[in-house]
Scaffold this motif. Structure first.
Motif, mmCIF file in Angstrom:
data_model
loop_
_atom_site.group_PDB
_atom_site.id
_atom_site.type_symbol
_atom_site.label_atom_id
_atom_site.label_comp_id
_atom_site.label_asym_id
_atom_site.label_seq_id
_atom_site.Cartn_x
_atom_site.Cartn_y
_atom_site.Cartn_z
ATOM 1 N N MET A 1 0.707 -0.987 0.032
ATOM 2 C CA MET A 1 0.345 -0.701 -0.688
ATOM 3 C C MET A 1 0.484 1.273 -0.182
ATOM 4 S SD MET A 1 -2.915 -0.635 2.123
ATOM 5 C CE MET A 1 -3.404 -2.095 3.360
ATOM 6 N N ILE A 2 1.719 1.820 -1.203
ATOM 7 C CA ILE A 2 2.331 2.643 -1.533
ATOM 8 C C ILE A 2 1.729 3.717 -1.195
ATOM 9 C CG2 ILE A 2 2.385 2.702 -3.782
ATOM 10 C CD1 ILE A 2 5.195 3.178 -3.568
ATOM 11 N N HIS A 3 0.468 3.905 -1.065
ATOM 12 C CA HIS A 3 0.131 5.306 -1.082
ATOM 13 C C HIS A 3 -0.357 5.946 -0.017
ATOM 14 C CE1 HIS A 3 -3.280 2.636 -0.162
ATOM 15 N NE2 HIS A 3 -3.814 3.652 0.168
ATOM 16 N N ARG A 4 -0.118 4.977 1.302
ATOM 17 C CA ARG A 4 -0.625 5.746 2.983
ATOM 18 C C ARG A 4 1.399 6.119 2.793
ATOM 19 N NH1 ARG A 4 -3.632 1.997 7.065
ATOM 20 N NH2 ARG A 4 -4.968 1.456 4.493
ATOM 21 N N GLN A 5 1.818 6.407 1.795
ATOM 22 C CA GLN A 5 3.647 6.864 2.467
ATOM 23 C C GLN A 5 3.637 8.345 1.729
ATOM 24 O OE1 GLN A 5 6.024 3.592 1.401
ATOM 25 N NE2 GLN A 5 5.904 2.003 2.841
ATOM 26 N N TRP A 6 2.730 8.729 0.439
ATOM 27 C CA TRP A 6 2.657 9.372 0.076
ATOM 28 C C TRP A 6 2.955 10.344 0.277
ATOM 29 C CZ3 TRP A 6 -1.678 8.198 -4.673
ATOM 30 C CH2 TRP A 6 -0.553 7.116 -4.895
ATOM 31 N N GLU A 7 2.070 10.652 2.189
ATOM 32 C CA GLU A 7 2.279 12.349 2.783
ATOM 33 C C GLU A 7 3.832 12.761 2.965
ATOM 34 O OE1 GLU A 7 -0.914 11.990 5.486
ATOM 35 O OE2 GLU A 7 -2.678 12.042 4.448
ATOM 36 N N GLN A 8 4.493 11.551 3.561
ATOM 37 C CA GLN A 8 6.025 11.753 3.869
ATOM 38 C C GLN A 8 7.082 12.026 3.140
ATOM 39 O OE1 GLN A 8 4.153 9.456 5.126
ATOM 40 N NE2 GLN A 8 3.148 10.381 6.740
ATOM 41 N N LYS A 9 6.654 11.114 1.494
ATOM 42 C CA LYS A 9 6.994 11.579 0.558
ATOM 43 C C LYS A 9 7.525 12.754 -0.265
ATOM 44 C CE LYS A 9 6.819 9.611 -4.259
ATOM 45 N NZ LYS A 9 6.463 8.784 -5.209
ATOM 46 N N PRO B 1 8.241 15.593 -2.452
ATOM 47 C CA PRO B 1 7.187 15.697 -3.861
ATOM 48 C C PRO B 1 8.128 15.651 -4.943
ATOM 49 C CG PRO B 1 7.096 17.774 -2.443
ATOM 50 C CD PRO B 1 8.194 17.257 -2.073
ATOM 51 N N ILE B 2 7.514 15.195 -6.090
ATOM 52 C CA ILE B 2 7.786 14.961 -7.411
ATOM 53 C C ILE B 2 8.566 16.548 -7.948
ATOM 54 C CG2 ILE B 2 8.340 14.768 -9.715
ATOM 55 C CD1 ILE B 2 6.037 12.095 -8.385
ATOM 56 N N ARG B 3 7.871 17.549 -7.620
ATOM 57 C CA ARG B 3 7.757 18.943 -8.255
ATOM 58 C C ARG B 3 6.402 19.788 -8.149
ATOM 59 N NH1 ARG B 3 6.307 16.111 -13.238
ATOM 60 N NH2 ARG B 3 4.388 16.999 -13.741
ATOM 61 N N ASN C 1 -13.601 23.429 -3.772
ATOM 62 C CA ASN C 1 -13.694 23.328 -1.826
ATOM 63 C C ASN C 1 -12.766 23.179 -1.655
ATOM 64 O OD1 ASN C 1 -16.512 24.507 -1.409
ATOM 65 N ND2 ASN C 1 -16.773 22.193 -1.742
ATOM 66 N N ALA C 2 -11.650 22.285 -2.930
ATOM 67 C CA ALA C 2 -10.982 21.418 -2.463
ATOM 68 C C ALA C 2 -9.479 22.220 -3.105
ATOM 69 C CB ALA C 2 -10.451 19.892 -2.649
ATOM 70 N N LEU C 3 -9.360 22.811 -4.228
ATOM 71 C CA LEU C 3 -8.505 23.522 -4.862
ATOM 72 C C LEU C 3 -8.566 25.552 -5.227
ATOM 73 C CD1 LEU C 3 -8.307 21.070 -7.863
ATOM 74 C CD2 LEU C 3 -6.219 20.629 -5.946
ATOM 75 N N THR C 4 -7.157 26.344 -5.335
ATOM 76 C CA THR C 4 -7.652 27.387 -5.480
ATOM 77 C C THR C 4 -6.012 27.316 -6.589
ATOM 78 O OG1 THR C 4 -7.498 27.257 -3.428
ATOM 79 C CG2 THR C 4 -7.204 29.644 -4.137
ATOM 80 N N VAL C 5 -7.538 28.603 -7.518
ATOM 81 C CA VAL C 5 -7.431 28.927 -8.599
ATOM 82 C C VAL C 5 -5.218 29.895 -8.463
ATOM 83 C CG1 VAL C 5 -7.356 30.231 -10.806
ATOM 84 C CG2 VAL C 5 -9.094 28.659 -10.362
ATOM 85 N N GLY C 6 -4.313 29.445 -9.269
ATOM 86 C CA GLY C 6 -3.380 30.412 -8.847
ATOM 87 C C GLY C 6 -2.547 29.722 -7.451
ATOM 88 N N LYS C 7 -3.190 28.877 -7.369
ATOM 89 C CA LYS C 7 -1.875 27.792 -5.999
ATOM 90 C C LYS C 7 -1.617 26.881 -6.666
ATOM 91 C CE LYS C 7 -2.044 26.020 -1.093
ATOM 92 N NZ LYS C 7 -3.259 25.979 -0.564
ATOM 93 N N LYS C 8 -0.027 26.965 -5.905
ATOM 94 C CA LYS C 8 0.822 25.684 -6.088
ATOM 95 C C LYS C 8 0.679 24.339 -5.588
ATOM 96 C CE LYS C 8 4.111 28.703 -9.182
ATOM 97 N NZ LYS C 8 5.652 28.296 -9.037
ATOM 98 N N TYR C 9 0.982 23.728 -5.672
ATOM 99 C CA TYR C 9 0.820 22.473 -4.864
ATOM 100 C C TYR C 9 1.300 21.276 -4.898
ATOM 101 C CZ TYR C 9 -3.956 23.488 -4.947
ATOM 102 O OH TYR C 9 -5.391 24.604 -3.961
ATOM 103 N N PRO C 10 2.271 20.486 -4.352
ATOM 104 C CA PRO C 10 3.457 19.687 -4.477
ATOM 105 C C PRO C 10 2.473 18.651 -4.595
ATOM 106 C CG PRO C 10 2.384 19.232 -2.021
ATOM 107 C CD PRO C 10 1.597 21.136 -2.712
ATOM 108 N N LEU C 11 2.763 17.662 -5.908
ATOM 109 C CA LEU C 11 2.859 16.773 -7.079
ATOM 110 C C LEU C 11 3.267 15.296 -6.177
ATOM 111 C CD1 LEU C 11 1.664 14.954 -9.114
ATOM 112 C CD2 LEU C 11 3.398 15.591 -10.910
ATOM 113 N N LYS C 12 2.838 14.131 -5.081
ATOM 114 C CA LYS C 12 3.269 13.168 -4.636
ATOM 115 C C LYS C 12 3.016 12.534 -6.103
ATOM 116 C CE LYS C 12 3.845 15.535 -0.481
ATOM 117 N NZ LYS C 12 4.534 15.308 0.079
ATOM 118 N N ASN C 13 2.826 11.884 -6.767
ATOM 119 C CA ASN C 13 2.392 10.663 -7.135
ATOM 120 C C ASN C 13 1.339 11.223 -8.932
ATOM 121 O OD1 ASN C 13 3.253 8.358 -8.370
ATOM 122 N ND2 ASN C 13 1.171 7.310 -7.254
#
Length: 67
Positions: free
Chosen positions: A1-9, A11-13, A29-41
């Motif tokens: 279950m690799i998805h459980r480790q994504w939070e500690q990983k 970011p790819i970019r 409600n979950a995304l904001t236009v113009g905001k940068k988000y850490p890509l985990k997978n």
């Protein structure tokens, strides 16, 4: 279950949200236009990021542009 480790990983970019105009789901409600988000997978169709809720969420690539 690799998805459980994504939070500690490390970011790819970081990717930037370019719109929240969803046809089928509510993403405003979950995304904001113009905001940068850490890509985990990444798959062919989805980015998995830490969204505004603080949890990992999977979103279609159409909402983002790579930075």
């Amino acid at each position: 279950m690799i998805h459980r480790q994504w939070e500690q990983k490390e970011p790819i970019r970081y990717i930037t949200c370019v719109h929240t105009d969803a046809k089928k789901y509510t993403v405003k409600n979950a995304l904001t236009v113009g905001k940068k988000y850490p890509l985990k997978n990444e798959t062919d169709e989805f980015y998995f990021i830490v969204d505004n809720t603080g949890k990992i969420g999977g979103y279609e690539k159409t909402y983002f542009e790579g930075a």
